[in-house]
Write a protein that holds these residues in place. Structure first.
Motif, PDB file in Angstrom:
ATOM      1  N   ILE A  71      -8.198   9.962  -4.427  1.00 23.29           N
ATOM      2  CA  ILE A  71      -8.134   9.213  -5.683  1.00 23.29           C
ATOM      3  C   ILE A  71      -8.825  10.003  -6.788  1.00 23.29           C
ATOM      4  CG2 ILE A  71      -8.662   7.051  -6.841  1.00 23.29           C
ATOM      5  CD1 ILE A  71      -6.702   6.794  -4.537  1.00 23.29           C
ATOM      6  N   SER A  72      -8.123  10.190  -7.887  1.00 20.53           N
ATOM      7  CA  SER A  72      -8.689  10.937  -9.003  1.00 20.53           C
ATOM      8  C   SER A  72      -9.744  10.104  -9.731  1.00 20.53           C
ATOM      9  CB  SER A  72      -7.585  11.324  -9.988  1.00 20.53           C
ATOM     10  OG  SER A  72      -8.136  11.927 -11.143  1.00 20.53           O
ATOM     11  N   VAL A  73     -10.797  10.789 -10.195  1.00 20.79           N
ATOM     12  CA  VAL A  73     -11.839  10.138 -10.978  1.00 20.79           C
ATOM     13  C   VAL A  73     -11.510  10.201 -12.471  1.00 20.79           C
ATOM     14  CG1 VAL A  73     -13.318  12.132 -11.388  1.00 20.79           C
ATOM     15  CG2 VAL A  73     -14.352   9.864 -11.063  1.00 20.79           C
ATOM     16  N   ARG A  74     -10.370  10.745 -12.805  1.00 23.49           N
ATOM     17  CA  ARG A  74      -9.944  10.934 -14.196  1.00 23.49           C
ATOM     18  C   ARG A  74      -9.877   9.608 -14.947  1.00 23.49           C
ATOM     19  NH1 ARG A  74      -4.142  13.715 -15.833  1.00 23.49           N
ATOM     20  NH2 ARG A  74      -3.869  12.721 -17.862  1.00 23.49           N
ATOM     21  N   ASP A  75     -10.362   9.613 -16.183  1.00 19.14           N
ATOM     22  CA  ASP A  75     -10.328   8.449 -17.069  1.00 19.14           C
ATOM     23  C   ASP A  75     -10.003   8.941 -18.471  1.00 19.14           C
ATOM     24  OD1 ASP A  75     -10.630   6.171 -18.535  1.00 19.14           O
ATOM     25  OD2 ASP A  75     -12.725   5.797 -17.968  1.00 19.14           O
ATOM     26  N   ASP A  76      -8.790   8.636 -18.952  1.00 20.54           N
ATOM     27  CA  ASP A  76      -8.349   9.091 -20.264  1.00 20.54           C
ATOM     28  C   ASP A  76      -8.818   8.180 -21.394  1.00 20.54           C
ATOM     29  OD1 ASP A  76      -7.081  11.168 -19.021  1.00 20.54           O
ATOM     30  OD2 ASP A  76      -5.116  10.203 -18.999  1.00 20.54           O
ATOM     31  N   TRP A 228      -7.574  -0.812   2.216  1.00 19.73           N
ATOM     32  CA  TRP A 228      -6.543   0.165   2.572  1.00 19.73           C
ATOM     33  C   TRP A 228      -5.125  -0.298   2.259  1.00 19.73           C
ATOM     34  CZ3 TRP A 228      -7.793   5.013   4.181  1.00 19.73           C
ATOM     35  CH2 TRP A 228      -9.130   5.225   4.541  1.00 19.73           C
ATOM     36  N   SER A 229      -4.850  -1.578   2.353  1.00 20.39           N
ATOM     37  CA  SER A 229      -3.479  -2.034   2.136  1.00 20.39           C
ATOM     38  C   SER A 229      -3.031  -1.833   0.696  1.00 20.39           C
ATOM     39  CB  SER A 229      -3.341  -3.511   2.521  1.00 20.39           C
ATOM     40  OG  SER A 229      -4.240  -4.304   1.773  1.00 20.39           O
ATOM     41  N   THR A 230      -3.980  -1.699  -0.249  1.00 19.21           N
ATOM     42  CA  THR A 230      -3.601  -1.460  -1.639  1.00 19.21           C
ATOM     43  C   THR A 230      -3.824  -0.009  -2.061  1.00 19.21           C
ATOM     44  OG1 THR A 230      -5.785  -2.280  -2.299  1.00 19.21           O
ATOM     45  CG2 THR A 230      -3.952  -3.814  -2.457  1.00 19.21           C
ATOM     46  N   LEU A 231      -4.305   0.804  -1.169  1.00 16.96           N
ATOM     47  CA  LEU A 231      -4.509   2.212  -1.498  1.00 16.96           C
ATOM     48  C   LEU A 231      -3.212   2.911  -1.908  1.00 16.96           C
ATOM     49  CD1 LEU A 231      -6.618   4.451  -1.651  1.00 16.96           C
ATOM     50  CD2 LEU A 231      -6.158   4.957   0.753  1.00 16.96           C
ATOM     51  N   PRO A 232      -2.072   2.638  -1.246  1.00 17.91           N
ATOM     52  CA  PRO A 232      -0.823   3.272  -1.704  1.00 17.91           C
ATOM     53  C   PRO A 232      -0.507   2.970  -3.165  1.00 17.91           C
ATOM     54  CG  PRO A 232      -0.518   2.278   0.455  1.00 17.91           C
ATOM     55  CD  PRO A 232      -1.864   1.839  -0.031  1.00 17.91           C
ATOM     56  N   GLN A 233      -0.824   1.743  -3.608  1.00 12.05           N
ATOM     57  CA  GLN A 233      -0.535   1.394  -4.997  1.00 12.05           C
ATOM     58  C   GLN A 233      -1.418   2.190  -5.966  1.00 12.05           C
ATOM     59  OE1 GLN A 233      -1.143  -2.026  -2.921  1.00 12.05           O
ATOM     60  NE2 GLN A 233       0.618  -0.935  -2.140  1.00 12.05           N
ATOM     61  N   VAL A 234      -2.676   2.400  -5.583  1.00  8.66           N
ATOM     62  CA  VAL A 234      -3.569   3.179  -6.443  1.00  8.66           C
ATOM     63  C   VAL A 234      -3.060   4.617  -6.557  1.00  8.66           C
ATOM     64  CG1 VAL A 234      -5.919   4.028  -6.756  1.00  8.66           C
ATOM     65  CG2 VAL A 234      -5.547   1.737  -5.835  1.00  8.66           C
ATOM     66  N   VAL A 235      -2.667   5.193  -5.432  1.00  8.47           N
ATOM     67  CA  VAL A 235      -2.127   6.549  -5.433  1.00  8.47           C
ATOM     68  C   VAL A 235      -0.877   6.610  -6.315  1.00  8.47           C
ATOM     69  CG1 VAL A 235      -1.084   8.355  -4.005  1.00  8.47           C
ATOM     70  CG2 VAL A 235      -3.071   7.083  -3.170  1.00  8.47           C
ATOM     71  N   LEU A 236      -0.022   5.600  -6.200  1.00  4.07           N
ATOM     72  CA  LEU A 236       1.210   5.584  -6.977  1.00  4.07           C
ATOM     73  C   LEU A 236       0.923   5.423  -8.469  1.00  4.07           C
ATOM     74  CD1 LEU A 236       4.263   5.712  -6.924  1.00  4.07           C
ATOM     75  CD2 LEU A 236       4.314   3.248  -6.497  1.00  4.07           C
TER      76      LEU A 236
END
Length: 762
Positions: A71-76, A228-236
């Protein structure tokens, strides 16, 4: 600085056994500086030296690896709360809440895929930015300001996307309260008055939020609380907005998957219902005697509600399979498979062993029965206020349950008992440390540290919300026709507050939880004997405290990963929850009115089923007769003992791990085994083996052998399949299945039989 790493040239070993969660992901080491990739942090070289690489990519094993590599720590610093995010969130709240409410009345309960909502919001958000005129094209200052407020021509940012998608997904937070109103309409012939509907919904929908706020240091901030079940959504989310050059290919694949599922779903759902349950054994028994076919149907049938166990029965109907098993880690699915083995043995052993006179009743049903096997009407033992009338009870007798229902209740209690001891023994020390770190603001997780620049939600906001919800609940219990006294309402909230931390911790660490509604009904029956309606309301408030604490904590974690300000998350979750509850209520009244007879039928059919609501009501009735049914001299005394029995299984597991350390490599979790071993005691079961096949393909083969394809398309294709099937079911429900009152069945033929089950078992 040199590092020692383990390099695997071939397929990665399944390393999920070593930690609390299992995900194997690729993260190109050579592309570390590409947009959206987290910056490499060498602050913990001891952990870095333990990292395992697959072809140069780190294997994700636990929450620290997720934060560091995935997961990126990037914040624009882009805006989160905008006109566009609220509008899109509201529109798709309507879609998700309506579809989910419809599935309450289906043979198998499902929810709308979050990834599907996520991608729909993205498409419409991008279209909004693309087709609307840019404010800079206008000279008038006030026109430019208006267009900017409307987000015309403005880029669709990640935070807007997250807010809109989470509003849409929170629309089902109030579902349990609406289900209580549905039970009242169906089984008690009572229409909820406006005061109870409005205030009760408000109180039930938001009563658990304050607990999530108080427990944030424990259930949100630590790196290990991944959800973990929502981790794919964060990646997406991050891929869509931080890696835009790849979006066209992703969305094309998603579109084809959605289109394929939409076209295909018409066949198993309407034209060729046989596709909903392909069973060689059912087909082979078509010419056999009735007794043989009955046995085969019990074991191998499962395409219709309450038909049988569905052993080796495969469904091609994606509306029931869903993409859940594409995302749950291997460790979780491993325990699920063990649970199914226990389920088959227990269900067949109890029925054919004639436990509790099981053969006098249907093999599977959540209804209540007379001793002669006929269905017992709940109103036959109640007075006008919905309270057990002892004289009527003496006439009809103590209700009987099917052996499947008894096993379902017992296994739920096993899981609840195991939940408490498992969390204490296996996670207790880590949780104490996490609380201390958060209190001192020394939590090392890089995403927590990145969120410190945003204003936290003051605790008094949560306390004000709690006061409003509490007062609304008091008004409902005193003025509404609930039969639940105020003191019972308070006990229900306290019970939920006790169980919620355990549920949140288990869910955060594993991506799945335990249904704890059973313990709420047990306590309600003990403190309010003879009051089934009071039991329903007690259990709803108590369970909602737990459910909403889990849900809000889950979304707060998503907000932490994507850097959405805390206060925006708080406000939008409340808004989405209330909007969705109102829409749930409208759909519930429509379906209950138009399909009342089939919903009251203990069997149902392949399209509509009242099993879920029948189960709620059966538990309310039976637990209101707790002393007679579950007491020391009761017929089903084993059910409440399940909590005590279940509590000791993790204790035994913990001692065995200490005595034989190598056992820790086996990813056993007795809580999840117990959950699965009795979860399917009613409804459609033909999809189980299909879901196992999907899980084996995704987590055992694709993830290990083709990790690049897995990471890139596994969740995306699953979301498209979910979305296509669910949209078509939504359309069919109102067009041909009778949700609007007019049913238009497909002409009967061999592939869509009318007088037998779709899988051709008896």
């Amino acid at each position: 600085m040199s590092k020692e790493v383990n390099v695997i040239d071939g397929p990665p070993e399944d390393l999920g056994e070593k930690k609390n969660a299992t995900v194997v992901q690729e993260h190109p080491k050579a592309d570390r500086d590409s947009p959206g990739e987290p910056e490499e942090d060498h602050s913990d070289d001891s952990r870095e030296s333990d990292t395992t690489y697959v072809n140069g990519h780190p294997v994700i094993r636990d929450g620290f690896d997720v934060s560091k590599f995935l997961i990126s720590v990037r914040d624009d610093g882009d805006p989160a709360l905008t006109f566009r995010s609220i509008v899109l969130g509201s529109v798709f709240t309507a879609l998700s809440s309506v579809i989910t409410m419809l599935y309450v009345f289906k043979p198998t309960y499902m929810q709308v895929s979050f990834v599907f909502l996520q991608l729909l919001v993205y498409c419409f958000g991008e279209a909004w930015a693309y087709v609307t005129p840019s404010p800079e094209k206008f000279k008038s200052r006030w026109i430019r300001n208006i267009l900017k407020f409307l987000n015309f021509g403005q880029p669709f940012g990640i935070k807007e996307h997250v807010v809109a998608a989470l509003i849409a997904s929170s629309g089902n937070n109030g579902l349990n309260g609406v289900e209580v109103y549905a039970v009242e309409r169906l089984f008690y012939d009572k229409n909820v008055n406006a005061l109870t509907a409005v205030l009760g919904t408000f109180s039930m929908c938001l009563c658990g939020f304050v607990l999530a706020g108080v427990l944030r240091p424990l259930i949100v901030y630590p790196a290990e609380m991944v959800y973990w079940s929502t981790l794919p959504q964060v990646v997406l989310f991050q891929n869509l907005h931080f890696d835009r050059h790849a979006n066209r290919e992703r969305l094309r694949k998603f579109g084809w998957a959605l289109l394929f599922a939409a076209v295909w779903e018409v066949f198993p759902a309407y034209i060729i219902t046989w596709f909903g349950g392909l069973s060689v054994f059912c087909l082979a028994s078509m010419g056999a005697s009735t007794s043989t076919r009955t046995i085969f149907s019990t074991i191998f049938g499962g395409a219709s509600s309450n038909e049988g166990l569905g052993l080796l029965n495969f469904s091609l109907d994606w509306q029931y399979i869903q993409s859940t098993y594409l995302s749950l880690p291997f460790k979780q699915q491993f325990n699920t498979w063990i649970g199914y083995v226990v389920w088959y043995i227990a269900m067949l052993g109890l029925y054919y062993g004639n436990a509790w006179n099981a053969k006098d009743f249907p093999f599977m049903s959540s209804s209540l029965f007379h001793s002669n096997g006929t269905v017992l009407s709940t109103t036959s033992m109640l007075d006008d206020q919905g309270i057990i009338d002892q004289e009527k009870l003496a006439e009809v007798g103590i209700p009987h349950l099917t052996s499947s229902t008894v096993w379902g209740f017992f296994s739920q209690n096993l899981a609840i008992g195991a939940l408490i001891s498992h969390v204490i023994l296996f996670s207790g020390k880590d949780m104490i440390q996490a609380w201390k770190q958060a209190r001192n603001r020394t939590q090392p997780d890089i995403h927590y540290q990145a969120m410190l620049k945003y204003k936290e939600v003051p605790m008094w906001w949560y306390w004000v919300l709690l006061v409003l919800c509490f007062v609304a609940g008091v008004v409902v219990t005193t003025k509404g026709d609930t039969t639940l006294p105020v003191w019972g309402y308070i006990v229900s909230l306290l019970l939920g507050a006790f169980i919620a931390p355990f549920s949140c911790i288990l869910y955060g660490l594993n991506g799945s939880g335990v249904s704890t509604n059973q313990i709420s009904k047990m306590v309600a029956g003990a403190v309010h004997p003879g009051r089934p309606l009071a039991n329903l309301y007690f259990a709803c408030w108590s369970h909602q405290v737990i459910l909403l604490a889990v849900n809000l904590a889950n979304w707060l974690k998503v907000g932490q990963y994507t850097k959405v300000p805390h206060r925006v998350m708080f406000g939008t979750q409340i808004y989405g929850t209330l909007l969705g509850a109102a829409l749930n209520y409208v759909v519930m009244t429509t379906v209950v009115t138009s399909q009342r007879e089939i919903l009251l039928d203990p069997i149902g059919n392949s399209v509509w089923s009242g099993s879920t609501l029948q189960g709620f009501n059966s538990q309310a009735i039976t637990w209101s007769l707790a002393k007679d049914m579950y007491g020391l001299n009761g017929r089903y005394v084993i059910v409440p003992l399940g909590i005590l029995i279940g509590f000791f299984f993790p204790v035994i597991h913990w001692f065995l791990n200490r005595a034989y350390p190598r056992l820790k490599e086996l990813p056993l979790n007795t809580t999840f085994i117990f959950v699965t071993s009795g979860l399917r005691y009613y409804g459609n079961t033909s999809w189980i083996w299909s879901s196992i096949a999907v899980g084996v393909f995704s987590q055992v083969w694709l993830r290990r052998r083709k990790p690049k394809i897995y990471n890139k398309y596994n969740y995306l294709i699953g979301a498209g399949l979910d979305g296509g099937s669910q949209v078509v079911i939504f359309v069919l429900s109102f067009a041909v299945f009778g949700a609007s009152g007019q049913e238009r069945p497909f002409p009967a033929w061999w592939g869509a039989p009318k007088d037998t089950n779709p899988d051709h078992c008896i």
